[in-house]
Scaffold this motif. Structure first.
Motif, PDB file in Angstrom:
ATOM      1  N   TYR A 196       0.832  -1.200   0.000  1.00 14.56           N
ATOM      2  CA  TYR A 196       0.000   0.000   0.000  1.00 14.56           C
ATOM      3  C   TYR A 196       0.874   1.260   0.000  1.00 14.56           C
ATOM      4  O   TYR A 196       0.636   2.203  -0.756  1.00 14.56           O
ATOM      5  CB  TYR A 196      -0.914   0.000   1.230  1.00 14.56           C
ATOM      6  CG  TYR A 196      -1.672   1.292   1.401  1.00 14.56           C
ATOM      7  CD1 TYR A 196      -2.835   1.537   0.685  1.00 14.56           C
ATOM      8  CD2 TYR A 196      -1.209   2.277   2.282  1.00 14.56           C
ATOM      9  CE1 TYR A 196      -3.524   2.732   0.831  1.00 14.56           C
ATOM     10  CE2 TYR A 196      -1.887   3.476   2.430  1.00 14.56           C
ATOM     11  CZ  TYR A 196      -3.047   3.694   1.701  1.00 14.56           C
ATOM     12  OH  TYR A 196      -3.716   4.884   1.842  1.00 14.56           O
ATOM     13  N   GLU A 224      -0.850   4.358  -2.123  1.00 14.82           N
ATOM     14  CA  GLU A 224      -0.992   5.732  -1.634  1.00 14.82           C
ATOM     15  C   GLU A 224      -0.219   6.765  -2.447  1.00 14.82           C
ATOM     16  O   GLU A 224      -0.723   7.874  -2.650  1.00 14.82           O
ATOM     17  CB  GLU A 224      -0.613   5.828  -0.153  1.00 14.82           C
ATOM     18  CG  GLU A 224      -0.898   7.219   0.406  1.00 14.82           C
ATOM     19  CD  GLU A 224      -0.952   7.266   1.904  1.00 14.82           C
ATOM     20  OE1 GLU A 224      -0.278   8.134   2.484  1.00 14.82           O
ATOM     21  OE2 GLU A 224      -1.694   6.462   2.510  1.00 14.82           O
ATOM     22  N   ALA A 277      -2.559   8.106  -4.958  1.00 13.45           N
ATOM     23  CA  ALA A 277      -3.897   8.489  -4.509  1.00 13.45           C
ATOM     24  C   ALA A 277      -3.923   9.989  -4.223  1.00 13.45           C
ATOM     25  O   ALA A 277      -3.743  10.425  -3.087  1.00 13.45           O
ATOM     26  CB  ALA A 277      -4.289   7.689  -3.262  1.00 13.45           C
ATOM     27  N   ARG A 327       4.730   6.444   0.640  1.00 13.93           N
ATOM     28  CA  ARG A 327       3.862   7.378   1.355  1.00 13.93           C
ATOM     29  C   ARG A 327       2.924   6.535   2.216  1.00 13.93           C
ATOM     30  O   ARG A 327       2.357   5.561   1.745  1.00 13.93           O
ATOM     31  CB  ARG A 327       3.048   8.254   0.395  1.00 13.93           C
ATOM     32  CG  ARG A 327       3.811   9.455  -0.142  1.00 13.93           C
ATOM     33  CD  ARG A 327       2.906  10.365  -0.939  1.00 13.93           C
ATOM     34  NE  ARG A 327       3.599  11.528  -1.418  1.00 13.93           N
ATOM     35  CZ  ARG A 327       3.670  12.701  -0.787  1.00 13.93           C
ATOM     36  NH1 ARG A 327       3.053  12.843   0.384  1.00 13.93           N
ATOM     37  NH2 ARG A 327       4.312  13.707  -1.299  1.00 13.93           N
ATOM     38  N   LYS A 332      -1.110  11.303   1.791  1.00 14.70           N
ATOM     39  CA  LYS A 332      -1.338  11.252   0.352  1.00 14.70           C
ATOM     40  C   LYS A 332      -0.717  12.454  -0.360  1.00 14.70           C
ATOM     41  O   LYS A 332      -0.622  13.545   0.205  1.00 14.70           O
ATOM     42  CB  LYS A 332      -2.838  11.219   0.067  1.00 14.70           C
ATOM     43  CG  LYS A 332      -3.534   9.944   0.499  1.00 14.70           C
ATOM     44  CD  LYS A 332      -5.012  10.014   0.166  1.00 14.70           C
ATOM     45  CE  LYS A 332      -5.728   8.724   0.598  1.00 14.70           C
ATOM     46  NZ  LYS A 332      -7.179   8.794   0.302  1.00 14.70           N
TER      47      LYS A 332
END
Length: 283
Positions: A27, A32, A35, A268, A272
């Motif tokens: 993730y 991220e 995102a 990250r 974000k």
């Protein structure tokens, strides 16, 4: 570093080593960083002329293209910025991560040139722009893309015979910032926005007739943990890391943008990438 700070960073680093594994690692590395958060702020002041009501300024910062951030991702960012219909666009430094190793071509220039704002596109140097012998290279790219450099200077933004003032300083770490030179012959009664790559410069800016400072550089800490917050920020982004700050002794308001890309490590976590959209209002 005092004992409390040391223990905080030691504890945080231990949690990071434990937590950023498996799905969390995936993730933080692959989800991220892509995102994007569009952060909106309304800036109200009685010295903003009413003709600037709903005037939109879009800030993006710290793209660090070349370090885990590609031109394909940058193309998507350009589209999203244009879709916001900004009146003014500002870039607050660190275009590519390593100018001396980046594979320069016309694609980046054409993408920057495709950004549209009727009242102009402005930028300032970040430390990575000056680093790696990038000072002249990046200026040439931004010049060709229609961006105006604010390097210890200011520009009047005029609308229907009213004015606000946009100023910018050279990078604090590797440049030669001079706020007296920047504001020389500037009207202190005008609503004034300062672009300064390093947010901690606000401790100097708050002593001048400046209403808003827009900064980047910190990446918001890039990796943040619950209850602990950020684990690390670079020099001159140690006091003011993310979001909005006000000062008791000054009318200055500081906004710190968390940036787009990553640097040092390609992660990250709970931080974000973001762009800021500021809407001006006469109060």
């Amino acid at each position: 570093m005092n004992r409390r700070s040391f223990l905080k960073k030691l504890f945080g680093s231990t949690l990071a080593l434990i937590g950023i594994s498996g799905g969390t690692y995936y993730y933080a590395r692959d989800i991220e960083p892509k995102a994007l958060n569009i952060h909106t702020e309304t800036i109200k002041s009685n010295i903003i002329p009413s003709t600037y009501d709903n005037f939109r300024i879009v800030q993006f910062s710290d793209t660090h293209i070349g370090f885990q951030y590609t031109l394909e991702q940058f193309t998507e960012l350009i589209t999203k910025i244009n879709d916001l219909n900004p009146d003014l666009i500002v870039f607050t430094g660190d275009l590519v991560d390593a100018p001396d190793r980046y594979n320069w071509d016309n694609n980046l220039t054409e993408l920057l040139d495709s950004l549209k704002a009727p009242y102009g596109k402005y930028w300032i140097y970040g430390n990575h722009d000056h680093g790696g012998y990038g000072t002249d290279i990046i200026k040439n790219v931004m010049d060709e893309a229609g961006f105006q450099l604010l390097q210890n200077t200011h520009q009047l933004i005029e609308k229907n015979n009213d004015r606000i003032l946009l100023a910018g300083i050279d990078d604090v770490m590797l440049g030669r910032p001079n706020l007296n030179e920047t504001l020389e012959q500037a009207n202190p009664d005008l609503f004034t926005i300062l672009l300064a790559h390093e947010p901690d410069f606000a401790d100097i800016a708050k002593k001048y007739p400046i209403d808003i400072q827009l900064s980047g550089h910190s990446h918001g800490g890039q990796v943040r943990l619950p209850l602990i917050g950020h684990l690390y920020t670079p020099s001159y982004a140690e006091k003011y890391v993310q979001g909005k700050y006000t000062f008791d002794s000054s009318d200055l308001v500081l906004y710190v943008n968390s940036g787009i890309g990553t640097t040092r490590v390609p992660y990250r976590f709970l931080c974000k990438p973001e762009i800021h959209v500021y809407t001006l209002k006469n109060e």
